[in-house]
Scaffold this motif. Structure first.
Motif, PDB file in Angstrom:
ATOM      1  N   PHE A  61       0.817  -1.217   0.000  1.00 13.66           N
ATOM      2  CA  PHE A  61       0.000   0.000   0.000  1.00 13.66           C
ATOM      3  C   PHE A  61       0.855   1.273   0.000  1.00 13.66           C
ATOM      4  O   PHE A  61       0.496   2.259  -0.647  1.00 13.66           O
ATOM      5  CB  PHE A  61      -0.928  -0.005   1.215  1.00 13.66           C
ATOM      6  N   LEU A  62       1.984   1.267   0.714  1.00  9.49           N
ATOM      7  CA  LEU A  62       2.864   2.444   0.716  1.00  9.49           C
ATOM      8  C   LEU A  62       3.422   2.700  -0.678  1.00  9.49           C
ATOM      9  O   LEU A  62       3.514   3.853  -1.144  1.00  9.49           O
ATOM     10  CB  LEU A  62       4.003   2.247   1.720  1.00  9.49           C
ATOM     11  N   LYS A  66       2.805   5.995  -3.142  1.00 14.26           N
ATOM     12  CA  LYS A  66       3.889   6.726  -3.818  1.00 14.26           C
ATOM     13  C   LYS A  66       3.639   6.776  -5.331  1.00 14.26           C
ATOM     14  O   LYS A  66       3.752   7.838  -5.964  1.00 14.26           O
ATOM     15  CB  LYS A  66       5.221   6.024  -3.537  1.00 14.26           C
ATOM     16  N   ASN A  67       3.261   5.631  -5.909  1.00 10.76           N
ATOM     17  CA  ASN A  67       2.986   5.598  -7.351  1.00 10.76           C
ATOM     18  C   ASN A  67       1.785   6.471  -7.710  1.00 10.76           C
ATOM     19  O   ASN A  67       1.777   7.127  -8.754  1.00 10.76           O
ATOM     20  CB  ASN A  67       2.723   4.158  -7.798  1.00 10.76           C
ATOM     21  N   THR A  68       0.773   6.474  -6.835  1.00 13.27           N
ATOM     22  CA  THR A  68      -0.416   7.294  -7.099  1.00 13.27           C
ATOM     23  C   THR A  68      -0.063   8.777  -7.067  1.00 13.27           C
ATOM     24  O   THR A  68      -0.597   9.572  -7.862  1.00 13.27           O
ATOM     25  CB  THR A  68      -1.514   6.971  -6.067  1.00 13.27           C
ATOM     26  N   MET A 154       6.789   3.733 -14.100  1.00 15.90           N
ATOM     27  CA  MET A 154       5.799   4.754 -13.715  1.00 15.90           C
ATOM     28  C   MET A 154       5.947   6.015 -14.548  1.00 15.90           C
ATOM     29  O   MET A 154       4.956   6.628 -14.968  1.00 15.90           O
ATOM     30  CB  MET A 154       5.957   5.101 -12.228  1.00 15.90           C
ATOM     31  N   TRP A 155       7.213   6.391 -14.819  1.00 16.09           N
ATOM     32  CA  TRP A 155       7.434   7.631 -15.583  1.00 16.09           C
ATOM     33  C   TRP A 155       7.007   7.453 -17.037  1.00 16.09           C
ATOM     34  O   TRP A 155       6.520   8.400 -17.662  1.00 16.09           O
ATOM     35  CB  TRP A 155       8.906   8.034 -15.488  1.00 16.09           C
ATOM     36  N   MET A 156       7.165   6.234 -17.578  1.00 15.44           N
ATOM     37  CA  MET A 156       6.702   5.991 -18.945  1.00 15.44           C
ATOM     38  C   MET A 156       5.175   6.049 -19.011  1.00 15.44           C
ATOM     39  O   MET A 156       4.603   6.535 -19.991  1.00 15.44           O
ATOM     40  CB  MET A 156       7.201   4.633 -19.450  1.00 15.44           C
ATOM     41  N   LEU A 157       4.518   5.553 -17.959  1.00 18.92           N
ATOM     42  CA  LEU A 157       3.060   5.657 -17.921  1.00 18.92           C
ATOM     43  C   LEU A 157       2.617   7.125 -17.893  1.00 18.92           C
ATOM     44  O   LEU A 157       1.628   7.499 -18.526  1.00 18.92           O
ATOM     45  CB  LEU A 157       2.515   4.917 -16.690  1.00 18.92           C
TER      46      LEU A 157
END
Length: 293
Positions: A61-62, A66-68, A154-157
């Protein structure tokens, strides 16, 4: 007078019914389910904070939070910043910008599934055209696994997200910039203001309302976006691209952990409301001044 008032109430009744049925009702159900212990699809007691405690103790969840944050904050800032730059360019009168105003909407009108599948293959580590192009031009020694690298995914998304959402933002801001009174720009020019100063002190204050509105709308769009990250990565590799929307889906419909999924939905709602409220509070002066014009 009395008849007019009754007619007004009658006309807004369908909207009120729709809001109660599709917004208030489901939100209430999610709220109560988040406080209910659910085991194998059966409710085992209401009034517990066990689902929220399970979230706190969940190490994934942490990472999801962070990703969110990268997804929502990074995506919104990039969408609005790039959209403002493109919108400013499109506001210039020329034959090229007239054609581009129509063409720029192409990424936005494509279905989510088509966009996600196309980018998934273009970014593929073995056969993706982007990796092969970088290798053939000598920029990299070997193809990069954009979707397989936990530090990159994540950065590509976010890049794909900006490509997808930015066009509409640019067109809205383009329309707002073109509505700035010519008299104000001409007066600033006669006072010796440079192009940057005219943009900073004349254009930005005039489009503050549109800028605020499009930022809030973008934030809500990006928070609700599910198909793009799910189709491209499914939350992988090793949860490196797991965001709130995909994790809620996984907990609900793959693990049938509805109580925890509802608790995450409540956290997501509170987080989004807090961010939007804070942003509107910070920009309340520019919003108010724009509304009095």
């Amino acid at each position: 007078m009395q008849n007019d008032r009754l007619l007004a109430y009658f006309m807004i009744l369908p909207v009120v019914a729709a809001v109660l049925a599709f917004v208030v009702g489901p939100t209430y159900n999610v709220g109560t389910l988040s406080l209910t212990q659910v085991v194998m699809g059966q409710e085992r007691g209401f009034g517990t904070l066990g689902n929220f405690r399970a979230l706190i103790n969940d190490p994934v969840f942490l990472l999801v939070m962070k990703n969110t944050a990268i997804w929502i904050v990074g995506g919104t800032l990039a969408c609005v910043s790039v959209g403002l730059a493109v919108g400013t360019f499109l506001a210039i009168d020329s034959k090229m910008t007239t054609g581009l105003r129509a063409l720029i909407l192409l990424p936005w009108v494509l279905p989510d599934v088509v966009t996600a599948m196309a980018w998934k293959w273009m970014l593929h580590g073995q056969v993706g055209i982007i990796g092969q192009t970088l290798t053939s031009t000598g920029l990299t020694d070997e193809p990069i696994s954009f979707m397989g690298d936990p530090d990159l995914v994540m950065w590509m998304l976010v890049v794909v997200l900006v490509w997808r959402k930015m066009p509409l933002v640019a067109l809205i801001l383009c329309a707002a910039i073109r509505s700035v009174p010519d008299e104000q720009l001409e007066a600033a020019r006669m006072d010796g203001a440079t192009a940057f100063e005219r943009f900073r002190f004349v254009v930005i204050p005039n489009i503050a309302f549109s800028l605020t509105a499009v930022t809030v709308i973008s934030m809500i769009w990006i928070t609700a976006e599910f198909a793009l990250p799910w189709i491209m990565t499914g939350g992988g590799p090793a949860n490196a691209s797991q965001i709130m929307a995909t994790y809620i889906y996984q907990q609900s419909f793959e693990f049938f952990n509805w109580g925890v999924a509802s608790a995450m939905s409540v956290v997501n709602l509170v987080m989004l409301a807090s961010i939007v409220g804070l942003y509107l509070y910070i920009n309340r002066r520019s919003w108010a001044s724009e509304g009095t014009r």
